[in-house]
Design a protein around this motif. Sequence first.
Motif, PDB file in Angstrom:
ATOM      1  N   TRP A  96     -11.346 -53.812  -7.943  1.00 23.17           N
ATOM      2  CA  TRP A  96     -11.837 -52.594  -7.178  1.00 23.17           C
ATOM      3  C   TRP A  96     -11.529 -52.616  -5.908  1.00 23.17           C
ATOM      4  O   TRP A  96     -10.948 -51.792  -5.153  1.00 23.17           O
ATOM      5  N   LEU A  97     -12.232 -53.840  -5.380  1.00 27.52           N
ATOM      6  CA  LEU A  97     -11.989 -54.120  -4.090  1.00 27.52           C
ATOM      7  C   LEU A  97     -10.396 -54.236  -3.333  1.00 27.52           C
ATOM      8  O   LEU A  97     -10.220 -53.915  -2.242  1.00 27.52           O
ATOM      9  N   SER A  98      -9.651 -54.776  -4.212  1.00 27.79           N
ATOM     10  CA  SER A  98      -8.097 -55.139  -4.075  1.00 27.79           C
ATOM     11  C   SER A  98      -7.418 -53.929  -3.977  1.00 27.79           C
ATOM     12  O   SER A  98      -6.339 -53.807  -3.019  1.00 27.79           O
ATOM     13  N   ASN A  99      -7.866 -52.720  -4.597  1.00 28.25           N
ATOM     14  CA  ASN A  99      -7.154 -51.669  -4.727  1.00 28.25           C
ATOM     15  C   ASN A  99      -7.439 -50.592  -3.646  1.00 28.25           C
ATOM     16  O   ASN A  99      -6.572 -49.446  -3.463  1.00 28.25           O
ATOM     17  N   LEU A 100      -8.132 -50.911  -2.675  1.00 23.10           N
ATOM     18  CA  LEU A 100      -8.629 -50.167  -1.569  1.00 23.10           C
ATOM     19  C   LEU A 100      -8.000 -50.714  -0.257  1.00 23.10           C
ATOM     20  O   LEU A 100      -8.041 -51.671  -0.255  1.00 23.10           O
ATOM     21  N   SER A 101      -7.989 -49.927   0.704  1.00 21.43           N
ATOM     22  CA  SER A 101      -7.342 -50.455   1.858  1.00 21.43           C
ATOM     23  C   SER A 101      -8.398 -49.957   3.098  1.00 21.43           C
ATOM     24  O   SER A 101      -8.180 -48.794   3.789  1.00 21.43           O
ATOM     25  N   PRO A 102      -9.680 -50.652   3.227  1.00 25.58           N
ATOM     26  CA  PRO A 102     -10.538 -50.027   4.114  1.00 25.58           C
ATOM     27  C   PRO A 102      -9.856 -50.082   5.660  1.00 25.58           C
ATOM     28  O   PRO A 102      -9.142 -51.039   5.895  1.00 25.58           O
ATOM     29  N   ALA A 103     -10.196 -49.439   6.481  1.00 22.71           N
ATOM     30  CA  ALA A 103      -9.920 -49.339   7.871  1.00 22.71           C
ATOM     31  C   ALA A 103     -10.891 -49.597   8.735  1.00 22.71           C
ATOM     32  O   ALA A 103     -10.835 -49.115   9.943  1.00 22.71           O
ATOM     33  N   ASN A 104     -11.970 -50.338   8.670  1.00 22.02           N
ATOM     34  CA  ASN A 104     -12.962 -50.702   9.504  1.00 22.02           C
ATOM     35  C   ASN A 104     -12.986 -52.218   9.373  1.00 22.02           C
ATOM     36  O   ASN A 104     -13.054 -52.810   8.365  1.00 22.02           O
ATOM     37  N   VAL A 105     -13.511 -52.696  10.516  1.00 19.79           N
ATOM     38  CA  VAL A 105     -13.849 -54.172  10.393  1.00 19.79           C
ATOM     39  C   VAL A 105     -15.088 -54.515   9.514  1.00 19.79           C
ATOM     40  O   VAL A 105     -14.730 -55.813   8.778  1.00 19.79           O
ATOM     41  N   VAL A 108     -13.341 -54.615   6.007  1.00 19.36           N
ATOM     42  CA  VAL A 108     -12.285 -55.582   6.088  1.00 19.36           C
ATOM     43  C   VAL A 108     -12.859 -56.877   5.885  1.00 19.36           C
ATOM     44  O   VAL A 108     -12.594 -58.015   4.991  1.00 19.36           O
ATOM     45  N   SER A 109     -13.850 -57.233   6.812  1.00 23.59           N
ATOM     46  CA  SER A 109     -14.429 -58.553   6.569  1.00 23.59           C
ATOM     47  C   SER A 109     -15.207 -58.956   5.304  1.00 23.59           C
ATOM     48  O   SER A 109     -15.067 -59.897   4.763  1.00 23.59           O
ATOM     49  N   ARG A 110     -15.878 -57.753   4.790  1.00 26.10           N
ATOM     50  CA  ARG A 110     -16.441 -58.135   3.576  1.00 26.10           C
ATOM     51  C   ARG A 110     -15.751 -58.351   2.361  1.00 26.10           C
ATOM     52  O   ARG A 110     -15.780 -58.914   1.495  1.00 26.10           O
ATOM     53  N   ARG A 111     -14.634 -57.610   2.578  1.00 26.78           N
ATOM     54  CA  ARG A 111     -13.591 -57.762   1.447  1.00 26.78           C
ATOM     55  C   ARG A 111     -12.960 -59.287   1.437  1.00 26.78           C
ATOM     56  O   ARG A 111     -12.618 -59.919   0.402  1.00 26.78           O
ATOM     57  N   LEU A 147     -16.336 -51.489  15.258  1.00 24.77           N
ATOM     58  CA  LEU A 147     -15.857 -50.944  13.944  1.00 24.77           C
ATOM     59  C   LEU A 147     -14.528 -50.804  13.545  1.00 24.77           C
ATOM     60  O   LEU A 147     -13.919 -51.110  12.580  1.00 24.77           O
ATOM     61  N   ASN A 148     -13.652 -50.535  14.806  1.00 18.70           N
ATOM     62  CA  ASN A 148     -12.272 -50.753  14.683  1.00 18.70           C
ATOM     63  C   ASN A 148     -11.842 -50.811  16.324  1.00 18.70           C
ATOM     64  O   ASN A 148     -12.557 -50.853  17.195  1.00 18.70           O
TER      65      ASN A 148
END
Length: 294
Positions: A96-105, A108-111, A147-148
Motif C-alpha cells: 500500500w505504501l509503495s503504490n502511493l507517491s506522497p509529496a511531502n517530507v 516520504v520520510s516515513r515511507r 513540509l515541502n
Amino acid sequence: MEKNKPGRVTCLRPLRKARTSTLLLIMICGLAPRAFAGPYDSAGQRATDWLAVNMVPADKTWGSELDLKYLVAAEVALGLASWNRRSYEYYAALTWLSNLSPANVDFVSRRVLALGPGGQNVDRDIDFLSAVQSLNLDAPGNGGLGLNAGYQGSPLDTALALQAYTQAAATADVSASITALKNAQLTGSDKGWVIGQETSSDPIITAQVLIALMPYRGSDPTLVTPIANGLAALNAKVGTSSATVKKALSALANFRDTASSSQAATLLGNLVATQGADGSWGGDVQATAVTLRA
C-alpha cells in the motif's frame, strides 16, 4: 563423541556424515534462534495479533480517516518489522505504501523508514528529500526541512528526514539537518523541541529529534550536550500518566540513549500493565504500533 552434559545442547550427533555436512550442521545449530520468555514477549505478541486482525480488508490498510492512513500504515509496518512479524499484513502495508507517491517530507520520510527494513528501493524518496534540503539551504536562516520545498524548516520534518537518511545510509548533506536541529532547540529551562512557534517543548517532537540525532553522537561530539538536555526536557514531561504514544516514543528515545535506562524500563512496565485485554492500547492502531517499536 562427547555425551551430552546437563544444560548442553549437542548438535554434532551425525558425525558419520561428510565434513561439509557436519560443518553446516554446526553453523545451523549455532545460528538457530532461541526462544526467551522476556517481560515484553506476551504483550508484543498480543499487539501484533491485534494489528493483523484489525487490517481493513477493503484496502489492506488500517483506520478510516483518509488523512491518517499513510501515517498509520507506516507505523504498522515499522511495528510489525520490529517484532519480525513478516506476515501477510506486513507485506500488505508495504504494498500500500509503495503504490502511493506522497509529496511531502513527513510522509516520504516515513515511507523510507517503513520500506527500508523490507528491502524496498527508496532511492526516489531520498532524492526528493535531498532536493527539498538543497532548496531550503538557500533560504536565509533556514537549513532544515519543512513540509515541502519553500516551507519553513521544522524540527519534526527535519528529524524524520534525518532518520530516513540514516536508515537508507544516504550520502545526503546530513550536517545541514543536524545543525538545523541543534539551532532549533529551546534555550531556557525547557531544552526540548517545539511544534511551530510554541515556546514550550512537545514530547513527541523532542523524542523524534533525539532518535534522529543519537546515531551521529559518536562522530559529532557537539551533540552530547544537546541530547542530554533534550532527554532531561523529555523526561520532565513524560511519565506513567502520559498518553501512550508519548510514553512509547520516550521509552524508545531513552533506550537509544542507554540500554539500561531506568526511565525507559518504568515506562515500558507501565505500558505492559495498561495494555488492553484485546492486545491493543485503547483500540488505537498508531499507539499500538508505536508501542511495539519501543
